[in-house]
Design an enzyme around this catalytic site. Sequence first.
Site, PDB file in Angstrom:
ATOM      1  N   ASP A 155      -5.317  -6.796   5.812  1.00 51.61           N
ATOM      2  CA  ASP A 155      -6.538  -6.083   5.446  1.00 51.61           C
ATOM      3  C   ASP A 155      -7.615  -7.106   5.080  1.00 51.61           C
ATOM      4  O   ASP A 155      -8.749  -7.071   5.566  1.00 51.61           O
ATOM      5  CB  ASP A 155      -6.206  -5.177   4.238  1.00 51.61           C
ATOM      6  CG  ASP A 155      -7.301  -4.181   3.937  1.00 51.61           C
ATOM      7  OD1 ASP A 155      -8.296  -4.152   4.674  1.00 51.61           O
ATOM      8  OD2 ASP A 155      -7.148  -3.423   2.953  1.00 51.61           O
ATOM      9  N   TYR A 173       0.820  -1.211   0.000  1.00 50.39           N
ATOM     10  CA  TYR A 173       0.000   0.000   0.000  1.00 50.39           C
ATOM     11  C   TYR A 173       0.857   1.265   0.000  1.00 50.39           C
ATOM     12  O   TYR A 173       0.373   2.362  -0.282  1.00 50.39           O
ATOM     13  CB  TYR A 173      -0.943   0.038   1.208  1.00 50.39           C
ATOM     14  CG  TYR A 173      -2.066  -0.990   1.160  1.00 50.39           C
ATOM     15  CD1 TYR A 173      -2.268  -1.786   0.044  1.00 50.39           C
ATOM     16  CD2 TYR A 173      -2.924  -1.162   2.233  1.00 50.39           C
ATOM     17  CE1 TYR A 173      -3.279  -2.727  -0.007  1.00 50.39           C
ATOM     18  CE2 TYR A 173      -3.948  -2.096   2.200  1.00 50.39           C
ATOM     19  CZ  TYR A 173      -4.120  -2.883   1.077  1.00 50.39           C
ATOM     20  OH  TYR A 173      -5.123  -3.805   1.040  1.00 50.39           O
ATOM     21  N   ASP A 222     -10.897  -8.670   7.695  1.00 50.71           N
ATOM     22  CA  ASP A 222     -12.311  -8.502   7.342  1.00 50.71           C
ATOM     23  C   ASP A 222     -13.007  -9.849   7.298  1.00 50.71           C
ATOM     24  O   ASP A 222     -14.163  -9.996   7.699  1.00 50.71           O
ATOM     25  CB  ASP A 222     -12.457  -7.804   5.983  1.00 50.71           C
ATOM     26  CG  ASP A 222     -12.578  -6.292   6.141  1.00 50.71           C
ATOM     27  OD1 ASP A 222     -12.064  -5.769   7.149  1.00 50.71           O
ATOM     28  OD2 ASP A 222     -13.177  -5.650   5.261  1.00 50.71           O
ATOM     29  N   ASP A 269      -2.844 -17.996   1.362  1.00 49.04           N
ATOM     30  CA  ASP A 269      -4.008 -18.644   0.739  1.00 49.04           C
ATOM     31  C   ASP A 269      -4.581 -19.717   1.665  1.00 49.04           C
ATOM     32  O   ASP A 269      -5.797 -19.834   1.849  1.00 49.04           O
ATOM     33  CB  ASP A 269      -3.663 -19.211  -0.645  1.00 49.04           C
ATOM     34  CG  ASP A 269      -2.300 -19.876  -0.702  1.00 49.04           C
ATOM     35  OD1 ASP A 269      -1.531 -19.791   0.276  1.00 49.04           O
ATOM     36  OD2 ASP A 269      -1.995 -20.499  -1.731  1.00 49.04           O
ATOM     37  N   LYS A 304       3.711 -15.332   2.133  1.00 50.91           N
ATOM     38  CA  LYS A 304       3.635 -16.063   0.859  1.00 50.91           C
ATOM     39  C   LYS A 304       5.091 -16.308   0.463  1.00 50.91           C
ATOM     40  O   LYS A 304       5.546 -15.936  -0.631  1.00 50.91           O
ATOM     41  CB  LYS A 304       2.857 -15.209  -0.163  1.00 50.91           C
ATOM     42  CG  LYS A 304       2.488 -15.912  -1.434  1.00 50.91           C
ATOM     43  CD  LYS A 304       1.413 -16.972  -1.273  1.00 50.91           C
ATOM     44  CE  LYS A 304       1.176 -17.672  -2.602  1.00 50.91           C
ATOM     45  NZ  LYS A 304       0.341 -18.890  -2.494  1.00 50.91           N
TER      46      LYS A 304
END
Length: 359
Positions: A248, A141, A252, A224, A192
């Site tokens: 993020d 980001y 959620d 994943d 990852k």
Amino acid sequence: MTMKIAVLPGDGIGTEIVAEAIKVLHVLREDFGLDMETEEALIGGAAYDATGTPFPEATLKLCQAADAVLLGAVGGPKWEPLDYSLRPERGLLGLRAELELFANLRPAILYPQLVAASTLKAEVVSGLDIMIIRELTGGIYFGQPRGRRVNADGEREGFNTLYYKESEIRRIGHIAFQTAQKRNRRLCSVDKANVLECTELWREVMIEVSKEYPDVELSHMYVDNAAMQLVRAPKQFDVMVTENMFGDILSDCAAMLTGSIGMLPSASLDKNGKGMFEPIHGSAPDITGQGVANPIATILSVAMMLRYSFNDAVNADRIEKAVTAALDAGYRTADIASQGTLKTGTSAMGDAIIAALRA
Ligand code: NAD
């Protein structure tokens, strides 16, 4: 010493839910001796309307001088046509960056009274109590270079950079291990590392930091798989730590395990434990002005503020117990209502929590 709290209600339901949190703070001051004072400032769309910027200098100054910040939510359709740099969300990102709030703590707790409100089966989620720690000021980001361009073949390209220095990984690592020490001493680091060099470094540094916390059991999971495990068997986790974008998305996902986004608080901390506390949801334009928003996430954010920034576990416990008592008594805002419960508006839910605090 009097604790100074900067209060930024923001937009939409932000003003409605923050009003209830302020009521709770006042009761703690009047009845339980909490030594604090509050001062309000503008942020987001409300700030843009009044001053032409979503993040006025006066707001930054107030937040820098305060011991903690309580935020409602920002944004709404009214400001969507604005240039990206003037959007309400820029105010929030600016504040996080200016205050260097690199550690985002998001607990996902399923209250036993709300098992029926989750979309997952009761046996999968009942008793759920996990903490997701998201790195908040680095990663893709913020990484440079970023942008869009047209290449030599005349084709449009878009690009972002996933970048971390080891010091950024190390400091969020310490927060994560210390949080695990206060809980069940299990930390799962999500990366990852099989594909992305940057998260290979993430894993390496987490292993190095773990040497200082021999009492915490460290495990690693690819993102994943972590997404899959969160909906398959979420109770296997205690504390999870991950980089900005993975966090993020995963947080959620975890939020929805608990039934309603209106229940979940968050803390964003700097290196000294100073922080900004806010519900994880947004400004909910679809229910703004109706008096039906759930104020619990914001009230629980106040509990996190007391616990993390003011080291006041006693008053934090008081708030959390009062929320449980109000739920036990059957009070429910529309988002968590089910058969046989008392459908309660925003302000009435605040009153029910205050009544439980004083009981
Ligand atoms: P949202 O979280 O505002 O709402 C999603 C859904 O959840 C809506 O149906 C809403 O009614 C419901 N909801 C949210 N909070 C609730 C509460 N306390 N009680 C009951 N129901 C609640 O997300 P969105 O609709 O995608 O975004 C709306 C605006 O908020 C956008 O402008 C977005 O950019 C902004 N936003 C701000 C923040 C923030 O300030 N931290 C976070 C997310 C979104």
